[in-house]
Design an enzyme around this catalytic site. Structure first.
Site, short mmCIF file in Angstrom:
data_model
loop_
_atom_site.label_atom_id
_atom_site.label_comp_id
_atom_site.label_asym_id
_atom_site.label_seq_id
_atom_site.Cartn_x
_atom_site.Cartn_y
_atom_site.Cartn_z
N GLU A 1 0.90 -1.05 -0.16
CA GLU A 1 -0.04 0.07 -0.19
C GLU A 1 1.12 1.17 -0.07
O GLU A 1 1.99 1.21 0.47
CB GLU A 1 -0.86 0.17 1.23
CG GLU A 1 -1.85 -1.04 1.52
CD GLU A 1 -2.41 -1.22 2.78
OE1 GLU A 1 -2.79 -0.42 3.42
OE2 GLU A 1 -2.29 -2.43 3.30
N LYS B 1 2.10 4.86 1.53
CA LYS B 1 2.12 5.31 3.13
C LYS B 1 1.67 6.78 2.90
O LYS B 1 2.31 7.51 2.51
CB LYS B 1 3.55 5.28 3.48
CG LYS B 1 3.39 5.84 5.08
CD LYS B 1 4.85 5.14 5.40
CE LYS B 1 5.12 5.50 7.02
NZ LYS B 1 4.77 7.06 7.23
N ASP C 1 0.51 10.34 3.94
CA ASP C 1 1.09 11.24 4.81
C ASP C 1 0.31 12.12 5.44
O ASP C 1 -0.04 13.14 4.72
CB ASP C 1 2.29 11.90 4.01
CG ASP C 1 3.55 12.32 4.98
OD1 ASP C 1 3.31 11.97 6.23
OD2 ASP C 1 4.20 13.13 4.47
N TYR D 1 -6.64 2.05 6.14
CA TYR D 1 -5.92 1.01 5.50
C TYR D 1 -5.93 -0.24 6.50
O TYR D 1 -5.07 -1.20 6.52
CB TYR D 1 -4.37 1.69 5.45
CG TYR D 1 -3.90 2.22 6.80
CD1 TYR D 1 -3.73 1.66 7.83
CD2 TYR D 1 -3.88 3.69 6.92
CE1 TYR D 1 -3.37 2.40 9.01
CE2 TYR D 1 -3.28 4.33 8.09
CZ TYR D 1 -3.17 3.59 8.96
OH TYR D 1 -2.93 4.24 10.25
N LYS E 1 10.62 3.98 2.82
CA LYS E 1 10.50 5.39 2.88
C LYS E 1 11.03 5.81 1.43
O LYS E 1 12.41 5.40 1.40
CB LYS E 1 11.22 6.18 4.15
CG LYS E 1 10.32 5.85 5.42
CD LYS E 1 9.83 7.27 5.89
CE LYS E 1 9.00 7.24 7.15
NZ LYS E 1 9.09 8.36 7.88
N CYS F 1 26.03 44.20 10.62
CA CYS F 1 24.77 43.88 10.98
C CYS F 1 23.45 44.39 9.78
O CYS F 1 23.66 45.60 9.51
CB CYS F 1 24.26 44.26 12.40
SG CYS F 1 22.34 43.85 12.81
N CYS G 1 21.46 47.23 11.89
CA CYS G 1 21.78 48.16 12.53
C CYS G 1 23.32 48.46 12.21
O CYS G 1 24.02 49.77 12.72
CB CYS G 1 21.72 48.13 14.06
SG CYS G 1 23.13 46.99 14.53
N CYS H 1 25.45 40.06 16.17
CA CYS H 1 25.46 41.47 16.19
C CYS H 1 25.61 41.73 17.90
O CYS H 1 24.74 41.59 18.37
CB CYS H 1 24.35 42.14 15.67
SG CYS H 1 24.09 43.83 16.05
N CYS I 1 19.83 47.42 18.47
CA CYS I 1 19.38 46.53 17.11
C CYS I 1 17.88 46.19 17.37
O CYS I 1 17.58 45.25 18.00
CB CYS I 1 20.45 45.41 17.25
SG CYS I 1 20.27 44.41 15.47
N1 NAD Z 1 10.82 16.26 12.27
C1 NAD Z 1 10.52 15.89 13.58
O1 NAD Z 1 10.69 16.69 14.53
C2 NAD Z 1 9.84 14.48 13.79
C3 NAD Z 1 9.39 14.19 15.09
C4 NAD Z 1 8.80 13.27 15.26
C5 NAD Z 1 8.29 12.18 14.06
N2 NAD Z 1 8.78 12.68 13.04
C6 NAD Z 1 8.50 11.93 11.82
O2 NAD Z 1 7.50 11.08 11.97
C7 NAD Z 1 7.66 9.74 11.52
C8 NAD Z 1 7.29 8.60 12.65
O3 NAD Z 1 6.13 8.78 12.77
P1 NAD Z 1 5.16 7.48 13.07
O4 NAD Z 1 5.68 6.81 14.34
O5 NAD Z 1 3.93 8.21 13.08
O6 NAD Z 1 5.53 6.53 11.94
P2 NAD Z 1 5.38 6.68 10.58
O7 NAD Z 1 4.37 7.97 10.18
O8 NAD Z 1 6.48 6.69 9.89
O9 NAD Z 1 4.36 5.45 10.17
C9 NAD Z 1 3.23 4.79 10.98
C10 NAD Z 1 2.21 5.52 10.28
O10 NAD Z 1 1.79 5.42 9.28
C11 NAD Z 1 0.53 5.69 8.74
N3 NAD Z 1 0.21 4.92 7.31
C12 NAD Z 1 0.18 5.73 6.37
N4 NAD Z 1 -0.24 4.85 5.37
C13 NAD Z 1 -0.55 3.59 5.91
C14 NAD Z 1 -0.70 2.59 5.58
N5 NAD Z 1 -0.95 1.97 4.22
N6 NAD Z 1 -0.83 1.28 6.31
C15 NAD Z 1 -0.56 1.54 7.57
N7 NAD Z 1 -0.14 2.86 8.18
C16 NAD Z 1 -0.04 3.96 7.45
C17 NAD Z 1 -0.26 5.29 10.07
O11 NAD Z 1 -0.78 6.38 10.61
C18 NAD Z 1 0.80 4.98 10.94
O12 NAD Z 1 0.70 5.34 12.20
C19 NAD Z 1 9.05 9.56 10.91
O13 NAD Z 1 8.96 9.67 9.65
C20 NAD Z 1 9.65 10.81 11.67
O14 NAD Z 1 10.68 11.29 11.14
C21 NAD Z 1 9.50 13.92 12.91
ZN ZN Z 2 22.32 44.61 14.68
#
Ligand code: NAD
Ligand code: ZN
Length: 665
Positions: free
Chosen positions: A111, A113, A115, A222, A309, A403, A406, A421, A427
Site C-alpha cells: 500500500e 504510505k 502522509d 488502511y 520510505k 549587521c 543596525c 551582532c 538593534c
Molecule cells: N521532524 C520531527 O521533529 C519529527 C518528530 C517526530 C516524528 N517525525 C517523523 O514522523 C515519522 C514517525 O512517525 P510515526 O511513528 O507516526 O511513524 P510513521 O509515520 O513513519 O508510520 C506509521 C504511521 O503510518 C501511517 N500510515 C500511512 N499509510 C499507512 C498504510 N497504508 N498502512 C499502515 N499505516 C499507514 C499510520 O498512521 C501509522 O501510524 C518519521 O518519519 C519521523 O521522521 C518527525
Molecule cells: Zn544589529
C-alpha cells in the site's frame, strides 16, 4: 559525556521533537534528521542493554495527547511502523519473518504510505460512534465532532460488513485543497501553512468544527481491526470495507514475492508525483491474518509490517540572493532567496544556509544553480551546487561583516559557528525578539499581547525593553493601529497579571543566552532569588548540578552588565517575582537530598508529574533509567517487568506510592 548521559540527552531531545511534531504540529528539524537521531539512539541502546528504558522514544509511539479534547483509551493499541530506507532492509525483514513463521510461503500487500495524521474510527452495529487520534498509542484525543465533518466518511454502512470494528486510517489534506487554503491565506496577508501533513494534523485539533468543515480534509483507510473472524486476509478485509463504503485507495496490490514488492516501490517512487495527495513511502504487510497474529508486535510496531520510505525529494533552482536574519540573541542566520520552485507539494522560495562555515564548505554563491532538498521538513536545505551551471564571472561569497539591521560590525567568538551582532540594546530585531520571548507562553505568558503588537509598540517608541511594558498606560495604547479600548485594557491587564508568574519562568523570560526552561528551573531552585544568582561567581555557578562553563559564563556576563542590573531592578520595583515564593519554599525540603529516584507505572494519589515534582522539591533527583546510582524505584501499577527485574538485580529498593508519600511527610 559518558554513555548514559549521551543516551539520556538523545532521549530528551527526541522527546522534545516528538512533542513539537505531534502535539504542536510544528517540527523544528526534518524527518530525515529525526530518523537519524532515532537510529543513533537505537544503536546505543542496543549496545548498552543495561540502560534499557521502556519510556525511551525508541520504545514508544511518539504522539501525545492535548488538553483540548477528552482523552479516550484505545480498545486496541495503535502502533507505529518500522522504517526502512533500502531494499536490503526489506530483504532482512523478509528473512526475519520467514524464520519466525518457519515458512517462506508468505504473501504481501503493498500500500502507499499516506502522509497525514493517524485516526481510529469505532463502529458499532454498522454505525460510526467515535474517532480518536493515535496519541501515545494507548490513548488519544476524542476528535469525533471534527471527523464527522469529513464527507467521504460513511456514518452508517450500506452492505453487510462486520458489526463491531475499528477502522484505522490517515486523515490527509489533498494537495489542491492545501494550495487553495494557502492562496486564501496569502491574500488575507496571513502566513502560508508549511505542509499538508502538519496542516491536516493541526486541523483535527481545532476547537471549532465549523472551521474544520471548511477544510478539504479526506480520510484514507488502511486497516480493519475486529474480533469477528469473517476475513482471513488483510486484502480481503480491505476489499470488503471498500464495498461497505470506506475510501480505500485502489493502489493496493497483492505481491507473491519480495521482487514484486520492489516493483511496486519502483513504480510508485515516480508515479506518486501524479497523486492528488502526498505519500512518503510504501507499507508492506503480511497478508494472512493468522500469520500476522503469530508475528505479533514489538513495543512500538507490528512485526508483520514495514514501511519503505522514499528518498527525500530534490529539485534544482537558482539562488538569487543571500540575505541575513538577526535573531533575538543577535545570532545571524544566512538565508538563500531562491527562484520559486515546486518541491514536494509546496512552493519553495527560501532555504536556510545555517552559518558561514556551511556556505564555505559547499562554496555556495549568488546566481548559482543549487540542489534543494526537502524530506518532509519545513525549511528546505541546499545540499549541493551544480557547478556546471556556475556563471563565469561568479565570485566566492563574502560573508556579511556588518549587521543588516543596525550596521554594527559582527563578531564571532572562537568555537562558535555563528556570527553575532553585539549591539544588544540598539538593534531592532534583538529588542523586539527579546520582548517577544519575554511575553511568550512558556515565559511570562502575557495574554492580550502578541508578537506583532510588540513590534508596533517598539516602532512607536513606547517600549525599548521588557521592563517598559510595566509602564504602559491604556491611553498610550488605544491610539495604536488596530487597537480598541477593550483590547488595550486586556493588554494592560495581561501585563499586570504577569507579576504573579513564578520566578523560574521570569528567569527564563529574561532571555539570558543558554538559559532555557530547564536550566532556569534548576537555577531558580538552587539560588532561590535573582539577587543570589546575580551575586554568584563563575566558580559557584559551575558547582550547581548540570550547569557547565558555557552557561556559567553567560550568566556572569549578564549579571555584570549595568543595563541588565537596571532592568532587573526595575522589574523588581514593579512587583515581578524575582525570588521563589514563600509558598513554594514551604513545600521544599532536603528530606530526599542525594537520593536518585526512578518512577515507573501508573499512580493513584498523584500524577506522574506531581510525583516527580515532589521528589525534586524535596531535594531528590529523578532519573529515567535504573542504574547502580538509583536509590529508589517508586513503583505504581503496571510497572514494566524488565524494570522490576533490573531493580531487583541491582538491589535497588522498590517502594510504593504510599511509602513515598510517607517518606516526604
Ligand atoms: N521532524 C520531527 O521533529 C519529527 C518528530 C517526530 C516524528 N517525525 C517523523 O514522523 C515519522 C514517525 O512517525 P510515526 O511513528 O507516526 O511513524 P510513521 O509515520 O513513519 O508510520 C506509521 C504511521 O503510518 C501511517 N500510515 C500511512 N499509510 C499507512 C498504510 N497504508 N498502512 C499502515 N499505516 C499507514 C499510520 O498512521 C501509522 O501510524 C518519521 O518519519 C519521523 O521522521 C518527525
Ligand atoms: Zn544589529
Amino acid at each position: 559525556m559518558d554513555i548514559e548521559q549521551k543516551i539520556q540527552a538523545l532521549r530528551d531531545e527526541l522527546r522534545q521533537h516528538n512533542h513539537n511534531y505531534y502535539v504542536l504540529d510544528n517540527p523544528t528539524i526534518s524527518d530525515y534528521e529525526f530518523d537519524i537521531k532515532l537510529k543513533e539512539l537505537e544503536k546505543l541502546e542496543e549496545e548498552n542493554p543495561q540502560l534499557y528504558d521502556a519510556n525511551s522514544p525508541t520504545q514508544r509511539v511518539g504522539g501525545g495527547i492535548t488538553k483540548n479534547f477528552e482523552t479516550l483509551v484505545h480498545k486496541n493499541r495503535m502502533y507505529s511502523l518500522d522504517n526502512s530506507y533500502s531494499k536490503e532492509d526489506l530483504l532482512d525483514w523478509e528473512k526475519r519473518i520467514q524464520k519466525m513463521l518457519g515458512s517462506d510461503d508468505i504473501e504481501y500487500t503493498c500500500e502507499l504510505k499516506y502522509d497525514g495524521a493517524s485516526i481510529n474510527l469505532t463502529y458499532e452495529n454498522g454505525t460510526f460512534v467515535k474517532a480518536v487520534t493515535r496519541g501515545d498509542g494507548f490513548q488519544g484525543d476524542d476528535v469525533t465532532t471534527n471527523i464527522r465533518t469529513i464527507r467521504s466518511l460513511p456514518l452508517t454502512l450500506q452492505t453487510d460488513f462486520v458489526n463491531d470494528f475499528e477502522m484505522r486510517g490517515e486523515i490527509i489534506l489533498p494537495l489542491d485543497g492545501f494550495q487553495k487554503m494557502n492562496e486564501e491565506r496569502l491574500a488575507n496577508g496571513e502566513e502560508a501553512y508549511r505542509n499538508p501533513r502538519n496542516t491536516a494534523s493541526g486541523s483535527l485539533k481545532l476547537q471549532d468544527s465549523a472551521e474544520v468543515a471548511k477544510r478539504p480534509l479526506d480520510c484514507l483507510l488502511y486497516q480493519v481491526v475486529t474480533d469477528e473472524r469473517k476475513y482471513t486476509t488483510h486484502y480481503d478485509s480491505l476489499k470488503a470495507a471498500r464495498n461497505a463504503g470506506f475510501k480505500i485507495p485502489d493502489t493496493i496490490i497483492l505481491a507473491k514475492t519480495i521482487d514484486e514488492v520492489f516493483e511496486f516501490v519502483n513504480t510508485w517512487d515516480i508515479k506518486r508525483h501524479d497523486l492528488p495527495y502526498e505519500t512518503d513511502g510504501v507499507v508492506i504487510k503480511v497478508n494472512n491474518l493468522q500469520q500476522q497474529e503469530e508475528l505479533g508486535y514489538t513495543s512500538k510496531s507490528p512485526r508483520w509490517a514495514i514501511a519503505y520510505k522514499f528518498k527525500a525529494e530534490q529539485v534544482s533552482t537558482v539562488l538569487n540572493e543571500i540575505t541575513y536574519q538577526v535573531g533575538r540573541t543577535g545570532a545571524i542566520t544566512p538565508v538563500a532567496n531562491l527562484e520559486p520552485v515546486q518541491l514536494a507539494g509546496t512552493i519553495v522560495k527560501r532555504a536556510s544556509l545555517h552559518n558561514a562555515d556551511q556556505i564555505e564548505k559547499l562554496d555556495i554563491r549568488e546566481r548559482d544553480t543549487v540542489f534543494v532538498e526537502k524530506g518532509g521538513e519545513i525549511i528546505p536545505k541546499i545540499i549541493a551546487v551544480d557547478l556546471s551551471k556556475r556563471p563565469e564571472d561568479s565570485e566566492p561569497t563574502v560573508y556579511a561583516t556588518h549587521c543588516p539591521e543596525c550596521q554594527t560590525e559582527l563578531i564571532r567568538t572562537e568555537g562558535d559557528a555563528k556570527h553575532y551582532c553585539p549591539n544588544t540594546y540598539g538593534c531592532a530585531p534583538q529588542i523586539t525578539g527579546r520582548i517577544q520571548h519575554f511575553i511568550s507562553r512558556k515565559a511570562m505568558d502575557i495574554d492580550g499581547l502578541g508578537g506583532e503588537t510588540v513590534d508596533l509598540l517598539r516602532k512607536e517608541g513606547l517600549i525599548e525593553s521588557y521592563a517598559d511594558l510595566y509602564d504602559l498606560k491604556v491611553e498610550q495604547v488605544i491610539p495604536l493601529e488596530r487597537m480598541a479600548e477593550k483590547s488595550a485594557q486586556n493588554m494592560i491587564d495581561g501585563i499586570e497579571q504577569s507579576k504573579q508568574i513564578p520566578f523560574e519562568k521570569v528567569l527564563f523570560a529574561l532571555g539570558i543566552r543558554f538559559v532555557g526552561e530547564t536550566v532556569a528551573k534548576k537555577l531558580a531552585k538552587h539560588f532561590k532569588s535573582m539577587d543570589n544568582l546575580m551575586a554568584a561567581d563563575f566558580e559557584t555557578l559551575v558547582t550547581v548540578d548540570e550547569i557547565g562553563d558555557r552557561i556559567a559564563e553567560s550568566i556572569v556576563e549578564f549579571s555584570n552588565d549595568l543595563g541588565n542590573i537596571r532592568l532587573v531592578n526595575r522589574l523588581k520595583s514593579y512587583g515581578v517575582q524575582l525570588e521563589v515564593s514563600a509558598e513554594s519554599l514551604e513545600n521544599q525540603t532536603d528530606k530526599l537530598n542525594g537520593n536518585v529516584f526512578v518512577v515507573s507505572g501508573v499512580f493513584h494519589q498523584m500524577s506522574r508529574n506531581e510525583l516527580k515534582k515532589a521528589i525534586e522539591d524535596n531535594g531528590g533527583k529523578v532519573s529515567s533509567s535504573i542504574s547502580k546510582k538509583t536509590n529508589y524505584v517508586v513503583a505504581g501499577d503496571n510497572m514494566g517487568p524488565s524494570k522490576k527485574t533490573k531493580a531487583e538485580d541491582l538491589g535497588v529498593t522498590i517502594i510504593s506510592e504510599q511509602e513515598f508519600i510517607e517518606m516526604i511527610n
